[in-house]
Design an enzyme around this catalytic site. Structure first.
Site, short mmCIF file in Angstrom:
data_model
loop_
_atom_site.label_atom_id
_atom_site.label_comp_id
_atom_site.label_asym_id
_atom_site.label_seq_id
_atom_site.Cartn_x
_atom_site.Cartn_y
_atom_site.Cartn_z
N ASP A 166 11.56 43.14 -26.47
CA ASP A 166 11.58 43.82 -27.77
C ASP A 166 11.97 42.97 -28.98
O ASP A 166 11.26 42.94 -29.96
CB ASP A 166 12.56 45.00 -27.71
N GLU A 395 21.77 45.20 -17.01
CA GLU A 395 20.43 45.11 -17.62
C GLU A 395 20.06 43.63 -17.83
O GLU A 395 18.95 43.20 -17.52
CB GLU A 395 20.42 45.87 -18.95
C1 DGY Z 1 14.38 50.57 -26.24
O1 DGY Z 1 14.45 51.72 -26.66
O2 DGY Z 1 15.20 49.68 -26.48
C2 DGY Z 1 13.30 50.23 -25.33
O3 DGY Z 1 13.37 48.92 -24.89
C3 DGY Z 1 11.96 50.50 -25.90
O4 DGY Z 1 11.06 50.36 -24.85
#
Ligand code: DGY
Length: 429
Positions: A166, A395
């Site tokens: 992201d 994560e």
């Molecule tokens: C988030 O909401 O951070 C997710 O990674 C989007 O996919």
């Protein structure tokens, strides 16, 4: 150091705790729905102790498939007010099964081939694959048709969330040109995870602008291709799609021998021919291309070495990337950092700007193994084993200290640990 059986049961418990009766949420609170590429990795973990459940995971994902073939990045199976942006924000809450309007790295075909080849129950696997294949074929055809209408060989992505990486610094320049949304909204992610481990507000404003842009264009592929203010050829998606298509072709040859898949074969040839356009001479690595400026983005991240996983390289190119990785991981005892440490934007704890991710470490070792690059492979494996032994299933991890970051009790980390690091058979082979 924990005993192997203790680590295995902890990982299995993580998947069971996050099981919502057919799909696995990535973690409680932060991500309460089904995510596309997370699910593929989760299926590998489930397969190690509950094969029917692994197949079920994929069936639940494909339930969200659009008529045009797209498999969305999130399937909103049930209500939850813990996540933003939820179904109401995407303009798709009235679908019988609400979803987002973008996709994510297409691991699915490769996962299905892996489950099939390693299945203990081969007849069940054959049944499952036959059931899933038409949807997966439509999914790959959607990528090549809607995301590469000019047949360049390099599909385009329209949102940093599609990359799965992201807030990678590779997207900064392109995202800066996207307008900021000018409405009020309430981020829920910051209620679950420290600010310094999540994307910045300026990035969220633009993520949301793009969400609105897709909705305002009625999700029309042509309009979005022509006008989206963020258009990237992402070497991560391109590599994963290419590998997926090779695996899909193998599955179709085995299970649907009469299906005409010349279009897919031609698509893979186009990608092989076009990939050199993403090679950055100065950085000696593959990089992404910004299609608005039509320039390469000279930032090295773990996506830069995914052509190894994609089986897209000649051995001498694979050698160059393996040497890069050997140096990159030196000094990073807890896994390959998602952004190369020499990049000025490297930030050890902030999501995709520095932390190490166990499933990406695994993807890269798959590529290294394929090219016989054992030194780099072993270095990543040793670092990955250390994370799992010392820190549990987070994560992502600080690549120097191993500190667990982001969500805890995280499904895909537990899953890939079960499948890869903790599996005595696969680890010794
Ligand atoms: C988030 O909401 O951070 C997710 O990674 C989007 O996919």
């Amino acid at each position: 150091m924990k005993a192997l059986n203790e680590l295995i049961s902890l990982a299995q418990d993580t998947l069971r705790d996050n099981d919502r009766g057919g799909y696995t949420i990535p973690t409680k609170g932060l991500y309460p729905f089904q995510w596309n590429w997370d699910s593929g990795i989760c299926a590998l973990g489930w397969q190690t102790f509950d094969e029917p459940r692994a197949w079920k995971e994929l069936h639940y994902l494909v339930k969200g498939q659009w008529d045009n073939g797209m498999i969305p990045h999130i399937i909103f199976h049930g209500p939850s007010d813990e996540y933003f942006p939820g179904p109401d924000q995407w303009g798709l809450k009235d679908r019988s099964l609400p979803t987002t309007s973008i996709s994510q790295p297409p691991l699915l075909a490769t996962i299905i081939r892996t489950l099939d080849e390693q299945a203990r129950d081969q007849s069940a696997a054959a049944r499952e694959v036959r059931h899933l294949l038409p949807g997966i074929l439509a999914y790959h055809r959607w990528w090549y048709r809607d995301r590469d209408p000019e047949q360049t060989g390099l599909v385009v992505s329209y949102h940093p969330w599609e990359s799965g990486m992201d807030n990678s610094p590779a997207w900064d320049g392109a995202l800066d040109r996207v307008p900021r949304v000018d409405r009020e909204y309430h981020r829920r992610d910051l209620e679950h995870v420290d600010h310094d481990q999540r994307p910045l507000q300026a990035q969220y404003d633009r993520y949301l602008y793009l969400v609105d842009f897709f909705k305002n264009n009625d999700f029309d592929s042509t309009a979005i291709y022509e006008n989206c203010p963020y258009r990237i050829q992402d070497v991560g998606i391109i590599s994963i799609l290419h590998r997926g298509t090779l695996d899909l072709i193998t599955l179709v040859e085995k299970y649907l021998p009469d299906e005409d898949i010349n279009d897919l074969r031609e698509a893979t040839e186009r990608t092989v021919s076009a990939l050199p356009g993403l090679w950055h001479k100065g950085r000696q690595a593959y990089v992404n291309r910004d299609l608005i400026t039509d320039k390469q983005i000279p930032v090295v991240t773990t996506a830069s070495v995914l052509p190894l996983y994609g089986k897209l390289l000649e051995p001498d190119q694979a050698r160059i990337l393996a040497q890069q990785i050997e140096q990159w991981i030196d000094g990073q005892p807890c896994g390959l950092s998602s952004t190369h440490p020499d990049e000025p934007e490297f930030d050890a704890k902030r999501y995709w700007r520095g932390p190490s991710w166990l499933h990406v470490n695994w993807l890269i070792t798959q590529g290294l193994q394929y090219y016989g690059e054992t030194l780099a492979q072993e270095k990543i494996e040793t670092a990955s084993r250390r994370i799992v032994d010392d820190h549990g299933y987070w994560e992502y991890y600080h690549p120097l200290t191993g500190e667990g970051c982001g969500g805890s009790n995280f499904s895909w980390t537990a899953a890939i640990a079960l499948y890869w690091i903790l599996d005595p058979i696969r680890t010794s082979s």
